[in-house]
Design an enzyme around this catalytic site. Structure first.
Site, PDB file in Angstrom:
ATOM      1  N   GLY A 157     -14.534 -15.507 -56.199  1.00  0.00           N
ATOM      2  CA  GLY A 157     -13.717 -15.410 -54.986  1.00  0.00           C
ATOM      3  C   GLY A 157     -12.642 -16.486 -54.960  1.00  0.00           C
ATOM      4  N   GLU A 179     -15.694 -25.483 -53.688  1.00  0.00           N
ATOM      5  CA  GLU A 179     -17.153 -25.317 -53.802  1.00  0.00           C
ATOM      6  C   GLU A 179     -17.762 -26.440 -54.635  1.00  0.00           C
ATOM      7  OE1 GLU A 179     -17.694 -20.480 -53.509  1.00  0.00           O
ATOM      8  OE2 GLU A 179     -17.431 -21.381 -55.468  1.00  0.00           O
ATOM      9  N   ASP A 233     -24.845 -22.071 -51.489  1.00  0.00           N
ATOM     10  CA  ASP A 233     -23.679 -21.306 -51.945  1.00  0.00           C
ATOM     11  C   ASP A 233     -24.150 -20.164 -52.846  1.00  0.00           C
ATOM     12  OD1 ASP A 233     -21.083 -20.539 -52.474  1.00  0.00           O
ATOM     13  OD2 ASP A 233     -20.430 -22.480 -53.251  1.00  0.00           O
ATOM     14  N   GLY A 234     -23.278 -19.189 -53.035  1.00  0.00           N
ATOM     15  CA  GLY A 234     -23.559 -18.080 -53.947  1.00  0.00           C
ATOM     16  C   GLY A 234     -23.172 -18.444 -55.374  1.00  0.00           C
TER      17      GLY A 234
HETATM   18  O1  LIG Z   1     -15.357 -18.180 -55.357  1.00  0.00           O
HETATM   19  C1  LIG Z   1     -16.365 -17.615 -54.963  1.00  0.00           C
HETATM   20  C2  LIG Z   1     -17.693 -18.118 -55.120  1.00  0.00           C
HETATM   21  O2  LIG Z   1     -17.945 -18.885 -56.254  1.00  0.00           O
HETATM   22  C3  LIG Z   1     -18.823 -17.188 -54.767  1.00  0.00           C
HETATM   23  O3  LIG Z   1     -19.861 -18.002 -54.344  1.00  0.00           O
HETATM   24  C4  LIG Z   1     -19.268 -16.326 -55.923  1.00  0.00           C
HETATM   25  O4  LIG Z   1     -18.188 -15.530 -56.354  1.00  0.00           O
HETATM   26  C5  LIG Z   1     -20.450 -15.415 -55.556  1.00  0.00           C
HETATM   27  O5  LIG Z   1     -20.080 -14.529 -54.575  1.00  0.00           O
HETATM   28  P1  LIG Z   1     -21.021 -13.349 -54.072  1.00  0.00           P
HETATM   29  O6  LIG Z   1     -22.059 -13.957 -53.194  1.00  0.00           O
HETATM   30  O7  LIG Z   1     -20.078 -12.440 -53.328  1.00  0.00           O
HETATM   31  O8  LIG Z   1     -21.586 -12.680 -55.281  1.00  0.00           O
END
Ligand SMILES: O=C[C@H](O)[C@H](O)[C@H](O)COP(=O)(O)O
Length: 293
Positions: A147, A153, A131-132
């Site tokens: 997000g 998550e 995950d990010g």
């Molecule tokens: O709710 C969203 C998540 O926690 C995403 O994993 C987080 O916002 C990171 O997103 P990005 O890869 O777009 O920076």
């Protein structure tokens, strides 16, 4: 980032890595055009983590499972590169795997890539979740939920034996609250938002906390679970101990989940501008490797 789709045959012309199935498969494979700048750093992190944790020789550690590997797929703008790299391995390798999404977006990614969907009620034990993150501190505590997906998550990360984070170099911080100005996302049931917001502002050390508003819709952001999100930039002193902020905030009635993930990640992969990937592990080790292309 531009994403298209094609059959695996066309995908091979697009330059798949060694080991990818070159059989003619009528399965749509998302093609992510080679990105530049920050997108390139996200891709480096995602590709490298997939190459380390999701390989044909990786078998599920859950003996009773009928599948080869159970993989949790996170949300955000870095995760499409995770799915892209997995899809590049081809239909044959992927047919024995099950992919558990953390929300609407990752579900769509899994389906579009022709991968097998699973749900956490059917697969409560997951081998690896990738995950990010919005920010990662030196102890691998995370801010997540930019997000608005952090409830699911966290469930998918907790269900996983191994939870791995992928991000670009901007997310790599000493302390949480340094590089992610919106603060900690807090998912709340709608009717309680006013009370929770007021408590967070007045007594919990986040006077600038706000209800997250939608962009192309009048009113607040509504999560995949039908809830609202408060963004709480806690004072610096508080953020030095994210586990305490998590515990206190979660006890507020009406709070569904807090976007602080403490002591959960086994490793964080950060794509750098120079093509390398910095890997920070929960055991304190740090390694710099050449990023997967
Ligand atoms: O709710 C969203 C998540 O926690 C995403 O994993 C987080 O916002 C990171 O997103 P990005 O890869 O777009 O920076």
């Amino acid at each position: 980032m531009q994403v298209g789709s094609a059959t695996a045959g066309a995908a091979s012309e697009a330059g798949l890595g060694a080991g990818a199935s070159l059989k003619q498969e009528a399965v749509p494979v998302p093609i992510v055009q080679k990105p530049s700048g920050i997108e390139s750093s996200k891709r480096l992190a995602a590709y490298t983590a997939v190459d380390h944790y999701i390989k044909p020789e990786h078998r599920t550690s859950f003996q009773s499972s009928r599948v080869d590997q159970i993989v949790g797929i996170g949300s955000g703008s870095t995760v499409p590169y995770v799915v892209d790299r997995i899809a590049q391995q081809g239909k044959e390798v992927n047919q024995g795997r099950v992919f558990v999404p953390t929300g609407f977006q990752s579900r769509q990614l899994i389906v579009a890539a022709g991968l097998t969907l699973g749900d956490v009620d059917e697969y409560p034990s997951i081998d690896v979740t990738i995950d990010g993150a919005d920010e990662v501190d030196r102890e691998l505590n995370l801010i997540k939920g930019g997000g608005a997906c952090h409830l699911r998550e966290k469930v998918i990360a907790e269900a996983a034996e191994t939870f791995v984070v992928v991000a670009d170099y901007r997310k790599n911080s000493e302390f949480l609250g340094t590089n992610y100005p919106p603060g900690v996302p807090i998912e709340v049931v709608p009717f309680a938002y006013g009370k929770v917001l007021s408590a967070v502002q007045k007594t919990f050390g986040a006077p600038k906390a706000t209800l997250r508003m939608a962009v192309k819709k009048a009113g607040p952001v509504v999560t995949d679970n039908g809830n609202f999100v408060i963004d709480a930039p806690f004072e610096r002193e508080k953020m030095l101990d994210p586990a305490s902020v998590l515990k206190q905030t979660k006890l507020l009635t009406g709070v569904v989940e807090v976007g602080l993930f403490c002591n959960m990640a086994k490793a964080a992969y950060f794509g750098n501008e120079d093509g390398t990937v910095t890997i920070r592990r929960a055991d304190g080790t740090v390694e710099e490797v050449a990023g997967a292309a």
